[in-house]
Design a protein around this motif. Sequence first.
Motif, PDB file in Angstrom:
ATOM      1  N   LYS A  72     -35.850  40.940   5.840  1.00 20.45           N
ATOM      2  CA  LYS A  72     -36.786  39.836   5.553  1.00 20.45           C
ATOM      3  C   LYS A  72     -38.174  40.176   6.065  1.00 20.45           C
ATOM      4  O   LYS A  72     -39.178  39.983   5.388  1.00 20.45           O
ATOM      5  CB  LYS A  72     -36.314  38.561   6.256  1.00 20.45           C
ATOM      6  N   ARG A  73     -38.232  40.635   7.300  1.00 21.93           N
ATOM      7  CA  ARG A  73     -39.508  40.935   7.925  1.00 21.93           C
ATOM      8  C   ARG A  73     -40.299  41.968   7.115  1.00 21.93           C
ATOM      9  O   ARG A  73     -41.470  41.776   6.828  1.00 21.93           O
ATOM     10  CB  ARG A  73     -39.261  41.450   9.346  1.00 21.93           C
ATOM     11  N   GLU A 121     -23.535  39.906  14.528  1.00 17.61           N
ATOM     12  CA  GLU A 121     -24.913  40.051  14.980  1.00 17.61           C
ATOM     13  C   GLU A 121     -25.604  41.252  14.355  1.00 17.61           C
ATOM     14  O   GLU A 121     -26.807  41.228  14.095  1.00 17.61           O
ATOM     15  CB  GLU A 121     -24.957  40.127  16.514  1.00 17.61           C
ATOM     16  N   GLU A 178     -26.686  40.073  11.019  1.00 20.65           N
ATOM     17  CA  GLU A 178     -27.853  39.192  11.184  1.00 20.65           C
ATOM     18  C   GLU A 178     -29.116  39.999  11.486  1.00 20.65           C
ATOM     19  O   GLU A 178     -30.181  39.714  10.941  1.00 20.65           O
ATOM     20  CB  GLU A 178     -27.586  38.174  12.298  1.00 20.65           C
ATOM     21  N   PHE A 179     -28.961  40.995  12.337  1.00 25.74           N
ATOM     22  CA  PHE A 179     -30.094  41.861  12.645  1.00 25.74           C
ATOM     23  C   PHE A 179     -30.638  42.509  11.370  1.00 25.74           C
ATOM     24  O   PHE A 179     -31.845  42.523  11.124  1.00 25.74           O
ATOM     25  CB  PHE A 179     -29.692  42.945  13.660  1.00 25.74           C
ATOM     26  N   ILE A 229     -30.308  41.503   8.276  1.00 24.94           N
ATOM     27  CA  ILE A 229     -30.899  40.512   7.380  1.00 24.94           C
ATOM     28  C   ILE A 229     -32.334  40.192   7.825  1.00 24.94           C
ATOM     29  O   ILE A 229     -33.264  40.182   7.015  1.00 24.94           O
ATOM     30  CB  ILE A 229     -30.027  39.237   7.350  1.00 24.94           C
ATOM     31  N   GLU A 230     -32.487  39.982   9.126  1.00 28.77           N
ATOM     32  CA  GLU A 230     -33.823  39.655   9.651  1.00 28.77           C
ATOM     33  C   GLU A 230     -34.789  40.814   9.453  1.00 28.77           C
ATOM     34  O   GLU A 230     -35.944  40.626   9.094  1.00 28.77           O
ATOM     35  CB  GLU A 230     -33.737  39.289  11.145  1.00 28.77           C
ATOM     36  N   TRP A 231     -34.262  42.014   9.699  1.00 27.43           N
ATOM     37  CA  TRP A 231     -35.110  43.195   9.555  1.00 27.43           C
ATOM     38  C   TRP A 231     -35.607  43.327   8.118  1.00 27.43           C
ATOM     39  O   TRP A 231     -36.795  43.562   7.875  1.00 27.43           O
ATOM     40  CB  TRP A 231     -34.340  44.452   9.984  1.00 27.43           C
ATOM     41  N   ARG A 246     -30.649  43.507   1.910  1.00 23.43           N
ATOM     42  CA  ARG A 246     -30.457  42.224   2.583  1.00 23.43           C
ATOM     43  C   ARG A 246     -29.273  41.471   1.986  1.00 23.43           C
ATOM     44  O   ARG A 246     -28.412  40.970   2.717  1.00 23.43           O
ATOM     45  CB  ARG A 246     -31.720  41.373   2.493  1.00 23.43           C
ATOM     46  N   GLU A 305     -25.930  40.064   3.696  1.00 23.77           N
ATOM     47  CA  GLU A 305     -25.583  38.642   3.657  1.00 23.77           C
ATOM     48  C   GLU A 305     -24.130  38.457   3.219  1.00 23.77           C
ATOM     49  O   GLU A 305     -23.406  37.628   3.776  1.00 23.77           O
ATOM     50  CB  GLU A 305     -26.552  37.882   2.741  1.00 23.77           C
TER      51      GLU A 305
END
Lengths: 176, 176
Positions: free
Chosen positions: A164-165, A154, A157-158, A160-162, A121, A125
Amino acid sequence: MELSPTAYVVLGMLNLGARTGYDIKGIVDHSTRFFWAASYGQIYPELNRLEKAGLVTGKHAPTGGRKRKEYDLTAAGRKALIEWAAAPPQMPELRDSNLLKLFFADVLPLEQALHQLLMRRLGHEQFLALLRELEARPGDDPPFVDLVLQYGIEYAEFNIEWCKRWEQRLSKKEAA
Amino acid sequence: MELSPTAYVVLGMLNLGARTGYDIKGIVDHSTRFFWAASYGQIYPELNRLEKAGLVTGKHAPTGGRKRKEYDLTAAGRKALIEWAAAPPQMPELRDSNLLKLFFADVLPLEQALHQLLMRRLGHEQFLALLRELEARPGDDPPFVDLVLQYGIEYAEFNIEWCKRWEQRLSKKEAA
DNA sequence: GCACCCATGTAACCAGTTACATGATTTG
DNA sequence: CAAATCATGTAACTGGTTACATGGGTGC
Protein backbone atom coordinates in the motif's frame (compact mmCIF):
# COMPACT_ATOMS: atom_id res chain seq x y z
CA MET A 1 23.75 -38.18 11.13
CA GLU A 2 22.49 -35.15 9.20
CA LEU A 3 18.74 -35.04 8.74
CA SER A 4 16.84 -32.80 6.37
CA PRO A 5 14.29 -30.28 7.66
CA THR A 6 11.65 -32.56 6.21
CA ALA A 7 12.84 -35.39 8.43
CA TYR A 8 12.20 -33.11 11.40
CA VAL A 9 8.74 -32.32 10.10
CA VAL A 10 8.04 -36.05 10.24
CA LEU A 11 9.58 -36.39 13.69
CA GLY A 12 7.80 -33.30 14.94
CA MET A 13 4.41 -34.33 13.63
CA LEU A 14 4.72 -37.77 15.22
CA ASN A 15 5.51 -35.95 18.44
CA LEU A 16 2.37 -33.83 18.01
CA GLY A 17 0.25 -36.97 17.71
CA ALA A 18 0.29 -38.06 14.07
CA ARG A 19 0.40 -41.84 13.77
CA THR A 20 0.59 -42.61 10.02
CA GLY A 21 2.22 -41.08 6.96
CA TYR A 22 -1.23 -40.06 5.86
CA ASP A 23 -1.79 -38.28 9.19
CA ILE A 24 1.46 -36.38 8.82
CA LYS A 25 0.50 -35.18 5.38
CA GLY A 26 -2.92 -34.09 6.66
CA ILE A 27 -1.51 -32.08 9.54
CA VAL A 28 1.24 -30.54 7.42
CA ASP A 29 -1.34 -29.47 4.86
CA HIS A 30 -3.09 -27.19 7.27
CA SER A 31 -0.18 -26.06 9.37
CA THR A 32 3.45 -26.00 8.28
CA ARG A 33 2.70 -26.14 4.57
CA PHE A 34 2.60 -22.35 4.54
CA PHE A 35 6.30 -22.25 5.26
CA TRP A 36 7.35 -25.88 4.87
CA ALA A 37 5.41 -28.32 2.72
CA ALA A 38 5.87 -32.09 2.41
CA SER A 39 4.53 -34.49 -0.20
CA TYR A 40 3.86 -38.22 0.08
CA GLY A 41 6.84 -38.69 -2.18
CA GLN A 42 8.95 -37.40 0.70
CA ILE A 43 7.05 -38.56 3.75
CA TYR A 44 6.91 -42.31 3.10
CA PRO A 45 10.54 -42.73 2.06
CA GLU A 46 11.53 -40.53 5.00
CA LEU A 47 9.58 -42.69 7.47
CA ASN A 48 11.45 -45.71 6.16
CA ARG A 49 14.82 -44.00 6.48
CA LEU A 50 14.01 -42.86 10.00
CA GLU A 51 12.92 -46.35 10.94
CA LYS A 52 16.18 -47.82 9.65
CA ALA A 53 18.04 -45.15 11.58
CA GLY A 54 16.17 -46.12 14.73
CA LEU A 55 14.53 -42.74 15.26
CA VAL A 56 11.00 -44.05 14.80
CA THR A 57 9.39 -47.46 15.18
CA GLY A 58 6.71 -48.69 12.81
CA LYS A 59 4.08 -51.24 13.68
CA HIS A 60 1.57 -52.69 11.25
CA ALA A 61 -1.87 -51.70 12.50
CA PRO A 62 -4.38 -52.33 9.70
CA THR A 63 -7.95 -51.12 10.10
CA GLY A 64 -9.83 -54.18 8.88
CA GLY A 65 -8.26 -55.27 5.60
CA ARG A 66 -6.79 -51.84 4.99
CA LYS A 67 -3.02 -51.62 5.09
CA ARG A 68 -1.85 -49.21 7.74
CA LYS A 69 1.35 -48.61 9.66
CA GLU A 70 1.53 -46.69 12.92
CA TYR A 71 4.70 -44.91 13.88
CA ASP A 72 6.10 -43.65 17.13
CA LEU A 73 9.17 -41.71 18.08
CA THR A 74 11.88 -43.72 19.78
CA ALA A 75 13.90 -42.19 22.61
CA ALA A 76 16.64 -41.48 20.05
CA GLY A 77 14.07 -39.87 17.75
CA ARG A 78 12.78 -37.62 20.46
CA LYS A 79 16.32 -36.68 21.38
CA ALA A 80 17.14 -35.84 17.75
CA LEU A 81 14.05 -33.63 17.53
CA ILE A 82 14.91 -31.76 20.72
CA GLU A 83 18.52 -31.26 19.68
CA TRP A 84 17.50 -29.89 16.32
CA ALA A 85 14.93 -27.57 17.91
CA ALA A 86 17.61 -26.17 20.22
CA ALA A 87 20.34 -25.90 17.56
CA PRO A 88 21.27 -22.45 16.26
CA PRO A 89 19.02 -21.31 13.42
CA GLN A 90 20.17 -20.79 9.84
CA MET A 91 20.91 -17.38 8.45
CA PRO A 92 17.58 -15.91 7.30
CA GLU A 93 16.76 -16.73 3.71
CA LEU A 94 14.04 -15.34 1.54
CA ARG A 95 12.90 -17.10 -1.61
CA ASP A 96 10.25 -15.10 -3.33
CA SER A 97 9.78 -15.20 -7.09
CA ASN A 98 7.40 -12.24 -6.87
CA LEU A 99 10.15 -10.12 -5.41
CA LEU A 100 12.25 -11.16 -8.37
CA LYS A 101 9.54 -9.89 -10.66
CA LEU A 102 9.47 -6.60 -8.85
CA PHE A 103 13.25 -6.38 -9.02
CA PHE A 104 13.04 -6.38 -12.80
CA ALA A 105 9.89 -4.27 -13.00
CA ASP A 106 11.81 -1.35 -14.47
CA VAL A 107 11.29 -3.01 -17.86
CA LEU A 108 7.59 -2.19 -17.53
CA PRO A 109 5.80 1.12 -17.96
CA LEU A 110 5.25 2.57 -14.47
CA GLU A 111 1.54 1.93 -14.63
CA GLN A 112 2.05 -1.80 -15.18
CA ALA A 113 4.74 -2.00 -12.54
CA LEU A 114 2.30 -0.38 -10.16
CA HIS A 115 -0.22 -3.02 -11.10
CA GLN A 116 2.26 -5.72 -10.10
CA LEU A 117 2.55 -4.14 -6.70
CA LEU A 118 -1.23 -4.20 -6.40
CA MET A 119 -1.29 -7.87 -7.37
CA ARG A 120 1.30 -8.65 -4.77
CA ARG A 121 -0.90 -6.99 -2.21
CA LEU A 122 -3.95 -8.96 -3.34
CA GLY A 123 -1.99 -12.17 -3.03
CA HIS A 124 -1.08 -11.35 0.54
CA GLU A 125 -4.64 -10.36 1.32
CA GLN A 126 -5.81 -13.78 0.18
CA PHE A 127 -3.04 -15.38 2.16
CA LEU A 128 -4.10 -13.42 5.22
CA ALA A 129 -7.71 -14.53 4.81
CA LEU A 130 -6.57 -18.15 4.71
CA LEU A 131 -4.57 -17.77 7.90
CA ARG A 132 -7.45 -15.97 9.63
CA GLU A 133 -9.60 -18.99 8.91
CA LEU A 134 -7.04 -21.27 10.48
CA GLU A 135 -6.90 -18.94 13.46
CA ALA A 136 -10.68 -19.01 13.90
CA ARG A 137 -10.80 -22.80 13.82
CA PRO A 138 -11.62 -24.09 17.31
CA GLY A 139 -9.16 -26.27 19.22
CA ASP A 140 -6.16 -25.12 21.15
CA ASP A 141 -2.79 -25.50 19.62
CA PRO A 142 0.46 -25.70 21.56
CA PRO A 143 1.81 -22.19 22.25
CA PHE A 144 4.58 -22.24 19.64
CA VAL A 145 2.33 -23.67 16.96
CA ASP A 146 0.08 -20.71 17.59
CA LEU A 147 3.05 -18.34 17.70
CA VAL A 148 4.00 -19.34 14.19
CA LEU A 149 0.45 -18.86 12.97
CA GLN A 150 0.57 -15.37 14.45
CA TYR A 151 3.81 -14.82 12.62
CA GLY A 152 2.16 -15.73 9.35
CA ILE A 153 -0.65 -13.30 9.99
CA GLU A 154 1.66 -10.45 10.86
CA TYR A 155 3.92 -11.26 7.95
CA ALA A 156 0.96 -11.00 5.58
CA GLU A 157 -0.12 -7.73 7.22
CA PHE A 158 3.38 -6.34 6.89
CA ASN A 159 3.39 -7.15 3.21
CA ILE A 160 -0.02 -5.61 2.64
CA GLU A 161 1.03 -2.38 4.35
CA TRP A 162 4.31 -2.31 2.50
CA CYS A 163 2.57 -2.66 -0.85
CA LYS A 164 0.00 0.00 0.00
CA ARG A 165 2.71 2.42 1.03
CA TRP A 166 4.66 2.01 -2.21
CA GLU A 167 1.55 2.01 -4.35
CA GLN A 168 0.82 5.46 -2.97
CA ARG A 169 4.34 6.77 -3.37
CA LEU A 170 4.70 5.51 -6.89
CA SER A 171 1.30 6.66 -8.06
CA LYS A 172 2.25 10.16 -6.93
CA LYS A 173 5.29 9.83 -9.14
CA GLU A 174 3.09 8.69 -12.00
CA ALA A 175 0.80 11.68 -11.60
CA ALA A 176 3.75 14.06 -11.58
CA MET B 1 7.71 -22.18 -23.67
CA GLU B 2 7.84 -22.23 -19.87
CA LEU B 3 10.96 -20.73 -18.40
CA SER B 4 12.15 -21.06 -14.82
CA PRO B 5 12.53 -18.02 -12.59
CA THR B 6 16.27 -18.54 -12.91
CA ALA B 7 16.00 -18.13 -16.67
CA TYR B 8 14.44 -14.74 -16.03
CA VAL B 9 17.25 -13.84 -13.67
CA VAL B 10 19.62 -14.43 -16.57
CA LEU B 11 17.46 -12.48 -18.99
CA GLY B 12 16.95 -9.69 -16.49
CA MET B 13 20.61 -9.36 -15.63
CA LEU B 14 21.58 -9.21 -19.30
CA ASN B 15 19.01 -6.46 -19.62
CA LEU B 16 20.63 -4.62 -16.70
CA GLY B 17 23.96 -4.71 -18.45
CA ALA B 18 25.63 -8.02 -17.60
CA ARG B 19 27.55 -9.41 -20.58
CA THR B 20 28.96 -12.78 -19.47
CA GLY B 21 27.87 -15.65 -17.26
CA TYR B 22 30.48 -14.52 -14.81
CA ASP B 23 28.99 -11.01 -14.78
CA ILE B 24 25.55 -12.40 -14.07
CA LYS B 25 26.83 -14.39 -11.13
CA GLY B 26 28.62 -11.32 -9.78
CA ILE B 27 25.55 -9.09 -9.96
CA VAL B 28 23.25 -11.76 -8.55
CA ASP B 29 25.62 -12.25 -5.62
CA HIS B 30 25.13 -8.76 -4.35
CA SER B 31 21.55 -8.16 -5.36
CA THR B 32 18.95 -10.86 -5.94
CA ARG B 33 20.82 -13.57 -4.04
CA PHE B 34 19.00 -12.49 -0.88
CA PHE B 35 15.74 -13.72 -2.32
CA TRP B 36 16.83 -15.60 -5.43
CA ALA B 37 20.30 -17.06 -5.80
CA ALA B 38 21.90 -18.62 -8.88
CA SER B 39 25.01 -20.76 -9.17
CA TYR B 40 27.35 -21.26 -12.14
CA GLY B 41 25.86 -24.73 -12.38
CA GLN B 42 22.60 -23.07 -13.37
CA ILE B 43 23.76 -19.97 -15.18
CA TYR B 44 25.95 -21.50 -17.88
CA PRO B 45 23.55 -24.28 -18.88
CA GLU B 46 20.71 -21.74 -18.81
CA LEU B 47 22.57 -19.39 -21.14
CA ASN B 48 23.00 -22.27 -23.58
CA ARG B 49 19.33 -23.20 -23.39
CA LEU B 50 18.28 -19.60 -23.90
CA GLU B 51 20.60 -19.28 -26.86
CA LYS B 52 19.13 -22.40 -28.47
CA ALA B 53 15.66 -20.99 -27.79
CA GLY B 54 16.65 -17.75 -29.54
CA LEU B 55 16.14 -15.52 -26.51
CA VAL B 56 19.77 -14.51 -26.25
CA THR B 57 22.64 -14.38 -28.70
CA GLY B 58 26.16 -15.33 -27.71
CA LYS B 59 29.29 -14.05 -29.37
CA HIS B 60 32.82 -15.19 -28.59
CA ALA B 61 34.70 -12.16 -27.31
CA PRO B 62 37.91 -13.34 -25.67
CA THR B 63 40.05 -10.87 -23.74
CA GLY B 64 43.47 -11.78 -25.01
CA GLY B 65 43.84 -15.54 -24.78
CA ARG B 66 41.11 -15.84 -22.20
CA LYS B 67 37.95 -17.59 -23.29
CA ARG B 68 34.94 -15.31 -22.98
CA LYS B 69 31.45 -15.19 -24.43
CA GLU B 70 29.32 -12.07 -24.51
CA TYR B 71 25.59 -12.36 -24.52
CA ASP B 72 22.77 -10.04 -25.50
CA LEU B 73 19.03 -10.23 -25.31
CA THR B 74 17.30 -10.78 -28.63
CA ALA B 75 14.02 -9.03 -29.36
CA ALA B 76 12.26 -12.29 -28.42
CA GLY B 77 14.26 -12.43 -25.19
CA ARG B 78 13.32 -8.92 -24.24
CA LYS B 79 9.71 -9.66 -25.03
CA ALA B 80 9.78 -12.79 -22.86
CA LEU B 81 11.25 -10.79 -19.98
CA ILE B 82 8.62 -8.08 -20.24
CA GLU B 83 5.78 -10.58 -20.48
CA TRP B 84 7.00 -12.42 -17.43
CA ALA B 85 7.41 -9.19 -15.48
CA ALA B 86 3.82 -8.24 -16.27
CA ALA B 87 2.33 -11.69 -15.64
CA PRO B 88 0.27 -12.25 -12.50
CA PRO B 89 2.42 -13.13 -9.49
CA GLN B 90 2.39 -16.49 -7.74
CA MET B 91 0.54 -17.03 -4.51
CA PRO B 92 2.86 -15.90 -1.72
CA GLU B 93 5.08 -18.66 -0.39
CA LEU B 94 7.26 -18.69 2.64
CA ARG B 95 10.06 -21.20 3.05
CA ASP B 96 11.75 -20.72 6.35
CA SER B 97 13.38 -23.58 8.21
CA ASN B 98 13.74 -21.39 11.29
CA LEU B 99 9.99 -20.96 11.46
CA LEU B 100 9.77 -24.73 11.36
CA LYS B 101 12.06 -24.89 14.34
CA LEU B 102 9.89 -22.43 16.20
CA PHE B 103 6.79 -24.40 15.25
CA PHE B 104 8.15 -27.40 17.14
CA ALA B 105 9.71 -25.39 19.97
CA ASP B 106 7.15 -26.72 22.45
CA VAL B 107 9.48 -29.70 22.87
CA LEU B 108 11.96 -27.36 24.56
CA PRO B 109 11.89 -25.87 28.04
CA LEU B 110 10.50 -22.33 27.74
CA GLU B 111 13.87 -20.79 28.48
CA GLN B 112 15.48 -22.55 25.52
CA ALA B 113 12.58 -21.79 23.23
CA LEU B 114 12.98 -18.17 24.19
CA HIS B 115 16.64 -18.42 23.30
CA GLN B 116 15.68 -19.61 19.81
CA LEU B 117 13.56 -16.52 19.40
CA LEU B 118 16.53 -14.42 20.41
CA MET B 119 18.74 -16.21 17.90
CA ARG B 120 16.22 -15.58 15.18
CA ARG B 121 16.33 -11.92 16.03
CA LEU B 122 20.14 -11.89 15.94
CA GLY B 123 20.06 -13.51 12.52
CA HIS B 124 17.78 -10.81 11.21
CA GLU B 125 19.90 -8.10 12.79
CA GLN B 126 22.92 -9.42 10.90
CA PHE B 127 20.85 -9.64 7.76
CA LEU B 128 19.74 -6.04 8.23
CA ALA B 129 23.34 -4.88 8.68
CA LEU B 130 24.26 -6.56 5.40
CA LEU B 131 21.45 -4.83 3.55
CA ARG B 132 22.31 -1.49 5.11
CA GLU B 133 25.78 -1.84 3.67
CA LEU B 134 24.35 -2.48 0.23
CA GLU B 135 22.14 0.55 0.66
CA ALA B 136 25.07 2.78 1.60
CA ARG B 137 27.09 1.67 -1.41
CA PRO B 138 27.29 4.55 -3.89
CA GLY B 139 25.76 4.24 -7.35
CA ASP B 140 22.19 4.71 -8.31
CA ASP B 141 20.13 1.67 -8.97
CA PRO B 142 16.98 1.57 -11.09
CA PRO B 143 13.93 2.45 -8.98
CA PHE B 144 12.56 -1.08 -8.65
CA VAL B 145 15.93 -2.54 -7.82
CA ASP B 146 16.05 -0.08 -4.99
CA LEU B 147 12.46 -0.80 -4.04
CA VAL B 148 13.31 -4.44 -3.48
CA LEU B 149 16.32 -3.51 -1.37
CA GLN B 150 14.01 -1.36 0.74
CA TYR B 151 11.71 -4.34 1.03
CA GLY B 152 14.53 -6.46 2.38
CA ILE B 153 15.39 -3.83 4.96
CA GLU B 154 11.83 -3.46 6.14
CA TYR B 155 11.33 -7.20 6.15
CA ALA B 156 14.34 -7.61 8.43
CA GLU B 157 13.06 -4.80 10.66
CA PHE B 158 9.66 -6.41 10.84
CA ASN B 159 11.24 -9.67 11.95
CA ILE B 160 13.39 -8.00 14.56
CA GLU B 161 10.40 -6.21 16.04
CA TRP B 162 8.30 -9.35 15.94
CA CYS B 163 10.95 -11.33 17.82
CA LYS B 164 11.41 -8.60 20.40
CA ARG B 165 7.70 -8.43 21.03
CA TRP B 166 7.36 -12.17 21.61
CA GLU B 167 10.54 -12.37 23.63
CA GLN B 168 8.97 -9.90 26.03
CA ARG B 169 5.62 -11.61 26.17
CA LEU B 170 7.08 -15.04 26.71
CA SER B 171 9.61 -13.96 29.28
CA LYS B 172 6.76 -12.52 31.33
CA LYS B 173 5.15 -15.94 31.13
CA GLU B 174 8.40 -17.52 32.26
CA ALA B 175 8.66 -15.21 35.25
CA ALA B 176 5.09 -16.00 36.26
C1' DG C 1 -23.42 -48.08 -6.43
C1' DC C 2 -20.73 -43.94 -6.26
C1' DA C 3 -18.00 -40.64 -4.26
C1' DC C 4 -15.00 -39.56 -0.94
C1' DC C 5 -11.73 -40.55 2.48
C1' DC C 6 -8.04 -43.56 4.40
C1' DA C 7 -3.71 -45.42 3.28
C1' DT C 8 0.87 -46.66 1.01
C1' DG C 9 4.09 -46.44 -2.11
C1' DT C 10 7.11 -45.78 -6.66
C1' DA C 11 9.08 -43.59 -10.88
C1' DA C 12 10.12 -39.85 -13.62
C1' DC C 13 11.29 -35.55 -13.56
C1' DC C 14 12.94 -30.77 -12.32
C1' DA C 15 15.62 -27.37 -9.84
C1' DG C 16 19.43 -26.30 -7.48
C1' DT C 17 24.01 -26.85 -4.86
C1' DT C 18 28.76 -28.34 -4.43
C1' DA C 19 32.80 -29.83 -5.92
C1' DC C 20 35.78 -30.40 -9.45
C1' DA C 21 38.57 -29.17 -13.52
C1' DT C 22 40.87 -25.74 -16.23
C1' DG C 23 43.32 -21.79 -17.49
C1' DA C 24 44.41 -16.64 -18.55
C1' DT C 25 45.02 -11.86 -16.74
C1' DT C 26 45.69 -8.35 -13.38
C1' DT C 27 47.34 -6.34 -9.17
C1' DG C 28 50.21 -5.87 -5.22
C1' DC D 1 55.92 -14.35 -8.04
C1' DA D 2 51.76 -15.04 -5.58
C1' DA D 3 47.10 -14.03 -4.91
C1' DA D 4 42.97 -12.41 -6.54
C1' DT D 5 39.96 -11.98 -10.27
C1' DC D 6 38.08 -13.16 -14.82
C1' DA D 7 36.07 -16.84 -17.15
C1' DT D 8 33.66 -21.37 -18.52
C1' DG D 9 31.97 -25.46 -17.85
C1' DT D 10 30.60 -30.52 -16.10
C1' DA D 11 29.26 -34.33 -12.87
C1' DA D 12 27.45 -36.05 -8.87
C1' DC D 13 24.28 -35.36 -5.67
C1' DT D 14 20.23 -33.60 -2.89
C1' DG D 15 15.77 -32.17 -2.26
C1' DG D 16 11.44 -31.88 -3.77
C1' DT D 17 7.09 -32.19 -6.97
C1' DT D 18 3.88 -34.68 -9.90
C1' DA D 19 1.81 -38.33 -11.70
C1' DC D 20 0.82 -42.86 -11.41
C1' DA D 21 -0.72 -47.29 -9.32
C1' DT D 22 -3.31 -49.73 -5.94
C1' DG D 23 -6.92 -50.93 -2.89
C1' DG D 24 -10.13 -51.05 1.40
C1' DG D 25 -13.66 -48.49 4.22
C1' DT D 26 -17.56 -45.20 5.03
C1' DG D 27 -21.58 -42.48 4.16
C1' DC D 28 -25.12 -40.95 1.11
